[in-house]
Design an enzyme around this catalytic site. Structure first.
Site, short mmCIF file in Angstrom:
data_model
loop_
_atom_site.label_atom_id
_atom_site.label_comp_id
_atom_site.label_asym_id
_atom_site.label_seq_id
_atom_site.Cartn_x
_atom_site.Cartn_y
_atom_site.Cartn_z
N LYS A 116 0.67 -0.63 -0.03
CA LYS A 116 0.36 -0.07 -0.16
C LYS A 116 1.13 1.54 -0.29
O LYS A 116 0.22 2.59 0.15
CB LYS A 116 -0.65 -0.13 1.13
CG LYS A 116 -0.48 -0.07 2.78
CD LYS A 116 -1.74 0.04 3.47
CE LYS A 116 -0.57 0.17 4.98
NZ LYS A 116 -1.15 -0.38 6.11
N ARG A 131 -7.22 0.84 16.72
CA ARG A 131 -8.54 0.24 15.61
C ARG A 131 -9.15 -0.35 15.22
O ARG A 131 -9.77 -0.74 15.88
CB ARG A 131 -6.54 1.14 14.37
CG ARG A 131 -6.84 1.37 13.43
CD ARG A 131 -5.84 1.79 12.34
NE ARG A 131 -5.88 0.17 12.09
CZ ARG A 131 -4.89 -0.05 10.84
NH1 ARG A 131 -3.04 1.02 10.91
NH2 ARG A 131 -4.88 -0.89 9.86
C1 LIG Z 1 -0.32 -1.66 6.34
C2 LIG Z 1 -1.61 -2.98 7.12
C3 LIG Z 1 -0.25 -4.04 7.20
C4 LIG Z 1 1.22 -3.95 7.33
O1 LIG Z 1 2.11 -2.94 7.98
P1 LIG Z 1 3.34 -2.45 8.27
O2 LIG Z 1 3.63 -2.26 9.12
O3 LIG Z 1 3.66 -2.09 7.11
O4 LIG Z 1 3.97 -4.38 7.89
C5 LIG Z 1 -0.77 -4.81 7.58
N1 LIG Z 1 -1.96 -5.08 8.21
C6 LIG Z 1 -3.11 -4.10 7.87
C7 LIG Z 1 -4.48 -4.27 8.74
C8 LIG Z 1 -2.50 -2.58 6.96
O5 LIG Z 1 -3.24 -1.47 7.59
#
Ligand SMILES: *Cc1c(COP(=O)(O)O)cnc(C)c1O
Length: 619
Positions: free
Chosen positions: A39, A134
């Site tokens: 992302k 969250r």
């Molecule tokens: C962005 C995201 C991740 C990945 O997080 P990192 O810290 O970049 O590894 C994993 N799970 C969800 C739900 C996310 O939004």
């Protein structure tokens, strides 16, 4: 497309692949599948492909739009939507992604309706909140919600997951991970179902995994930053065996002067309403770079050279102290590491160009060629689009050899296999065919054998565009799909409405004859080479002779007046030759009956020779 003179990010695909391999190897030891998260790159297809080559099991994305981009560019894998879907997007989600993360019953009901209407089954991972606050169902509400979900048609509960270290900064621990497993067990026993995945978080879980303390039942993890920036995210330290510089931000020095370190005159607020303070260090060498707050989060940048320090920034200017640095000149570029926030902003900014790289030296090493002919059986020499004797002699003069001549008959699948085999033998396929539709098989063969390749197509008609966008996989379609962002069409002058729409949607670069007139062929080829070769293993060129003006190449199907001139065509070929990137070539579209004196064939032969380095124009 406009040319960029601004800052850019270099993206080293080999380093991303390496990082992914390091992390998937670690997780693999504990039976954990890694979902690679793209992302922060806005779903950049090459990054996803590099992660997949490094062993990730699927790709996770927050935005459906990014998933569409990945799919349109031939990323063939399962996609997981990480951000809880909005109620309004159920239709799009069930058709676009294999699994979505969920915490709201009404959304899951909407997904169920949308999936049932289409006869689909949509996988969901239910998110449980273990205290980070969250997304996630509160643990007390978990079983009652699952009780309703198991009844919904078109929905399969594919897993239970949690997300930590995001809002509340709660760290993953043996304790909260055991809770997650415990909840999963309760769901499995209460409802007699088996959860495919128990997903233990993101890059903040790497330490727990490496210490061997992650509960064995956790078999899934979603990793972005760990792969992209080579860091775990609890203490934000470099992860052993990974690169931290797969992404680097580069900007150019636009002013370099010695100035005092304290402003002169009465001071009030700076451009952003802050009240800056200054330490008097006397006269310093200060550089201004062409990057600012409009491009990146300046606080998240760190100069690669430790002698350089950032003094401040406004919208478009970054001011750095370079007094202690060597070899700094006006016009030189400085490189910066970025933290996640800075990377996110820079990747999202349209002002920052993204340049992907591969370490490997590409093509010049391949000297030998397999000439592959796709013609009706027993075609006389006069029916061939190329003059084989002239071509053979010319290539020999250029130090290239024709290793083999082949005749292929048959459908796109057979052509694809032949092309793939030639590429895998480290030889350049030069395929020629009178029928322009042959290209489909060629593209398919390239997609099968080269993980990253770019394509330049000289053609008058837009009909080839669908090969990169719309074709369903399977017989006649192209699977794996091609990467449309690495395709440039040049010389278009007959494009349907539908084809224009596809071009816009797929980010294919298209240069019409008007563009060639306005920019000049040199600029067009320069741009086309940039987009189609960045971060690839080489370039395929399709020369459809109808790109040329009918006075130059009369012997084509559907001739359209007013094409590329003889010189423009040559210039294009010679510039592509100079790039040293050519890995494969197709010459198509020939109607022998229309080719008086075989002048079209003569031109085609010359063009192929200049594409392999024969100099005619001096450029
Ligand atoms: C962005 C995201 C991740 C990945 O997080 P990192 O810290 O970049 O590894 C994993 N799970 C969800 C739900 C996310 O939004």
């Amino acid at each position: 497309m406009t040319i960029q003179y601004g800052p850019y990010i270099t993206i080293d695909l080999d380093k991303i692949e390496h990082n992914a391999r390091t992390i998937t190897a670690l997780c693999g030891k504990y039976g954990i599948d890694v979902c690679g998260v793209t992302k922060v790159t806005c779903g950049m297809p090459q990054v996803a492909k590099a992660m997949l080559r490094g062993g990730v099991a699927c790709i996770g994305e927050s935005r459906v739009k990014n998933i569409h981009r990945l799919k349109a560019n031939g990323v063939a894998t399962e996609f997981t939507l990480l951000r809880i879907p909005p109620l309004s997007a159920a239709e799009d989600i069930v058709t676009s992604v294999n699994m979505s993360l969920n915490s709201e019953l009404p959304v899951i009901q909407a997904l169920s309706e949308a999936a049932s209407r289409r006869g689909l089954v949509h996988n969901i991972m239910i998110m449980v909140d273990l205290g980070d606050l969250r997304e996630g169902v509160w643990p007390d509400d978990l079983l009652p919600m699952v009780r309703e979900v198991v009844e919904l048609p078109g929905i399969r509960i594919g897993g239970l997951g949690t997300n930590l270290s995001c809002y509340g900064g709660v760290m993953p621990s043996e304790k909260n991970m055991n809770q997650l497993v415990e909840y999963a067990c309760r769901i499995e026993t209460a409802f007699g179902i088996k959860l495919r995945y128990i997903s233990g978080g993101n890059s903040s879980s790497l330490n727990l995994i490496a210490s061997g303390k992650m509960p064995r039942a956790v078999n899934h993890i979603r990793i972005g930053e760990g792969i992209i920036l080579g860091r775990e995210t609890v203490h934000r330290v470099a992860w052993p065996g990974t690169f931290q510089d797969a992404f680097l931000l580069q900007a150019e020095i636009i002013e370099l002067k010695e100035k005092p370190s304290v402003p002169i005159g009465d001071t009030s607020e700076d451009a952003f309403g802050g009240k800056p303070e200054f330490l008097d260090r006397g006269e310093r060498d200060r550089a201004i770079l062409n990057i600012g707050r409009e491009d990146v989060v300046v606080e998240g940048m760190k100069p690669v050279e430790p002698e350089i320090s950032i003094l401040g920034a406004s919208s478009d200017h970054l001011i750095v102290d370079v007094t202690e640095a060597e070899n700094v000149r006006l016009g030189s570029e400085l490189a910066f590491f970025m933290n996640y926030g800075a990377l996110l902003a820079a990747m999202t900014s349209e002002y920052v160009e993204k340049r992907s790289l591969r370490d490997k030296e590409i093509v010049s090493e391949y000297r030998s060629i397999v000439l592959t002919e796709i013609l009706p059986q027993r075609a006389p020499d006069s029916d061939r689009i190329l003059n084989i004797d002239d071509l053979t002699a010319g290539l020999n003069e250029l130090g290239r050899s024709i290793a083999e001549r082949r005749q292929i008959q048959g459908n796109a699948g057979i052509v694809a296999e032949a092309v793939a085999e030639i590429i895998n033998d480290d030889v350049i396929p030069v395929v020629y065919a009178n029928d322009p539709n042959t290209c489909l098989g060629i593209y398919h063969g390239l997609a099968l054998s080269l993980p990253f390749f770019g394509t330049i197509i000289l053609s008058a008609h837009g009909s080839g565009i669908t090969a990169f966008t719309e074709l369903p996989p399977g017989p006649g379609g192209v699977e794996p799909r091609l990467e449309s962002e690495r395709v440039a069409f040049i010389g278009l002058r007959e494009v349907s409405h539908e084809e224009s729409r596809l071009i816009r949607r797929s980010r294919i670069s298209a240069y019409t004859l008007e563009d060639v007139d306005a920019l000049g062929m040199r600029e067009v080829i320069y741009r086309a080479l940039r987009t189609s070769s960045m971060g690839t293993d080489g370039l395929h060129v399709t020369l459809d002779l109808d790109a040329l003006d009918t006075t130059v190449a009369p012997g084509v199907h559907r001739p359209v007046r007013g094409g590329l001139s003889y010189r423009e065509g040559h210039l294009a070929m010679e510039m592509i030759a100079k790039s040293g990137l050519i890995r494969s070539l197709a010459v198509v579209n020939y109607v022998p009956e229309r080719d008086v004196n075989r002048s079209t064939a003569g031109t085609a032969t010359e063009y192929v020779l200049s594409l392999f380095g024969k100099k005619i124009l001096r450029i």
